[in-house]
Enzyme design. Structure first.
Site, PDB file in Angstrom:
ATOM      1  N   GLU A   1     -27.075  61.730   7.403  1.00 57.43           N
ATOM      2  CA  GLU A   1     -25.885  61.475   8.356  1.00 57.43           C
ATOM      3  C   GLU A   1     -24.592  61.003   7.549  1.00 57.43           C
ATOM      4  O   GLU A   1     -23.782  60.382   8.386  1.00 57.43           O
ATOM      5  CB  GLU A   1     -26.269  60.658   9.822  1.00 57.43           C
ATOM      6  CG  GLU A   1     -27.187  60.988  10.403  1.00 57.43           C
ATOM      7  CD  GLU A   1     -27.509  60.119  11.741  1.00 57.43           C
ATOM      8  OE1 GLU A   1     -26.753  59.280  11.979  1.00 57.43           O
ATOM      9  OE2 GLU A   1     -28.448  60.236  12.503  1.00 57.43           O
TER      10      GLU A   1
ATOM     11  N   GLU B   1     -24.896  65.165   6.201  1.00 54.70           N
ATOM     12  CA  GLU B   1     -25.730  66.331   6.737  1.00 54.70           C
ATOM     13  C   GLU B   1     -26.599  66.015   7.705  1.00 54.70           C
ATOM     14  O   GLU B   1     -27.209  64.761   7.975  1.00 54.70           O
ATOM     15  CB  GLU B   1     -26.564  67.156   5.619  1.00 54.70           C
ATOM     16  CG  GLU B   1     -27.025  66.112   4.543  1.00 54.70           C
ATOM     17  CD  GLU B   1     -28.315  65.178   5.290  1.00 54.70           C
ATOM     18  OE1 GLU B   1     -28.894  65.868   6.146  1.00 54.70           O
ATOM     19  OE2 GLU B   1     -28.493  64.315   5.010  1.00 54.70           O
TER      20      GLU B   1
END
Lengths: 336, 336
Positions: free
Chosen positions: B304, B162
């Protein structure tokens, strides 16, 4: 250096260059500016700084990692300390050489080479319970086999592994002697022995510790109750220090000789970081003394350099993360 | 399923095949026979068995790992919960797409693909302190964006990541609500805020928890105080479950929606293992509830998908270790 002597080690280390603080500082500064919140990958940043310091490079890289596995037999197996027959050592040497061992696969995943070095398969050392494992000649042989293996390597990151049926016993004896611990604290279950067998192993290490109670020099301890592959790892570690090649430490057995080096002269192990923490209780004690926090803590207990090799991709990634990812300024353009 | 409803989730899971116990048992048996002491790499054996179960394959493999990163903006950033401006979300989306982010490098080391999916950059959700983050329409959109991303993937191992400035606040709110914990227990320092900013963040999450005190359904909790990328990860996780693709969990934010799914219907997350444990205190609580032991524990806190991707080589190696290394019988020949 041919005999187990801290004085000789210290003399040898006088000629060894220090780590490169400037390269380390350069990478530290860059890591702090990279396109991610400062410190978000702090453990990986630290790894890259460590590699930079010992490679003396502002662009640290793990392009040629290598595992060197030292294999040897142990006189103490006559005491029945292992769940496996001593003949397995030689067979596994064949598996390493033919690329069919677990370390072969782990090395392929990590993009690493594997080399196996025979330092005494079929030539068991003395039974450490009752006699010195290695005399001066044998110590010198193993030490130089370790140094030569590194001298002949072009690796930019080294992992030293071991194979030797029965060798958690010398590891436990060396660890207990260096740390001033009891055999009960450093003897684990090795490849998988039961309570009775473990009690016997504790008694053997206890006898060895009494036998060498007068020995002061950590390298003499290594000769008295170590093994040929342990001594080779000590020599290899020192050669890597002299050549400024970073070393990622494998498990309990590979750590015992590093513990002896550290006790003899800490500069010998400044370039070493811990790849993993093994399931053996003595390994935790050893890493604590060395002040090393392992990258992996997965209760692995295979040896063969496997635990450290499993951590190599983290070091590879750490180096690439500080060299290939742009800084905020490189990505967004310089601030006005 | 378009609205946040456990009943609808349970209905959807009725059509999902169970894990393949036979493939799992096959790999377990083989792992026990492989040319190394039984259990010496137990954690890795378990990983291979897990992959075998969800790939329904006697030859588990990580040949096409993929990270899918969902990016979105958050109304709660208006409260000043992050050290970074909300515009960074969109810029990082560009970095993922151009292969210049930290996850890009970690994925290259792991041999993985990276895909970024915009589920609301420039379209911030409601401010969870005072209003629902996502209404029914927005929830359905994000949920299906997650499902569609997985439906369009041919990966054999998935990692969901995310990016969303401010999204540790919804993660903390969801985690606190699902676990019945206080905001003080689940709010950490995110990308790096000071004591004062953290106290403010705690107060905001506390207000949100009071606001939704009447909400019972875990998926409604996710809609009320989550974020679009969190909902997308929930949808993606369920789609991976339906398609029997194993999922390796990233950090705190990626775990929060999985926690909500688990509370709604545990079958939705049976195929999930933990890649790493992040520096955020709430992540430890979440993994405990899920009963998951992470592969890495390195205090990473980037998001990430980076922490999970750092662990992917371990899963790759685990699968190769049970499929490529010979058994004792294969190596030595069958016993007479």
């Amino acid at each position: 250096m041919v005999k187990p002597s801290t004085n000789d080690l210290t003399e040898l280390l006088k000629g060894a260059p220090a780590g490169d603080d400037e390269a380390a500082a350069f990478v530290r500064r860059r890591a702090d500016d990279i396109l991610r919140p400062t410190g978000a990958l702090a453990v990986l940043d630290d790894l890259a700084v460590w590699v930079a310091r010992w490679q003396a490079a502002e662009q640290p890289a793990v392009a040629r990692p290598e595992a060197i596995i030292f294999a040897a037999d142990h006189g103490v197996t006559a005491e029945g300390v292992s769940a496996y027959p001593a003949e397995v050592t030689g067979a596994m040497l064949g598996a390493f050489e033919s690329g069919r061992a677990s370390i072969s696969v782990l090395a392929e995943v990590a993009g690493a080479d594997v080399r196996a070095v025979d330092v005494g398969v079929g030539r068991p050392t003395g039974n450490l319970r009752v006699e010195p494992a290695l005399d001066t000649k044998r110590f010198g042989e193993a030490w130089h086999a370790g140094r030569d293996a590194v001298a002949g390597s072009d690796a930019d990151l080294l992992v030293f592994g071991e194979m030797g049926i029965g060798n958690t016993t010398p590891a436990a004896a060396v660890t207990a002697a260096i740390l001033g611990r009891s055999a009960d604290e450093t003897v684990g279950r090795g490849t998988g022995i039961d309570d009775e067998a473990r009690a016997k192993k504790v008694a053997i290490v206890d006898e060895a510790l009494v036998r060498i109670a007068h020995v002061v020099d950590p390298l003499e301890v290594l000769a008295e109750v170590g093994g040929a592959e342990l001594v080779a790892i000590a020599g290899a570690t020192v050669e890597a220090r002299v050549r400024r090649i970073p070393v990622l430490l494998d498990g309990y057995i590979a750590t015992a000789p590093v513990l002896a080096l550290d006790a003899a002269d800490h500069r010998a192990v400044e370039h070493v970081r811990a790849g993993h923490r093994s399931a053996e209780p003595g390994h935790r004690l050893a890493l604590e003394r060395l002040g090393l926090e392992p990258l992996l803590d997965l209760d692995l207990r295979l040896g063969e350099a496997s635990g450290a090799m499993a951590a190599v991709p983290l070091v590879t990634a750490a180096c690439r993360l500080v060299t290939e990812v742009p800084t905020f300024a490189e990505f967004f353009g310089p601030a006005d």
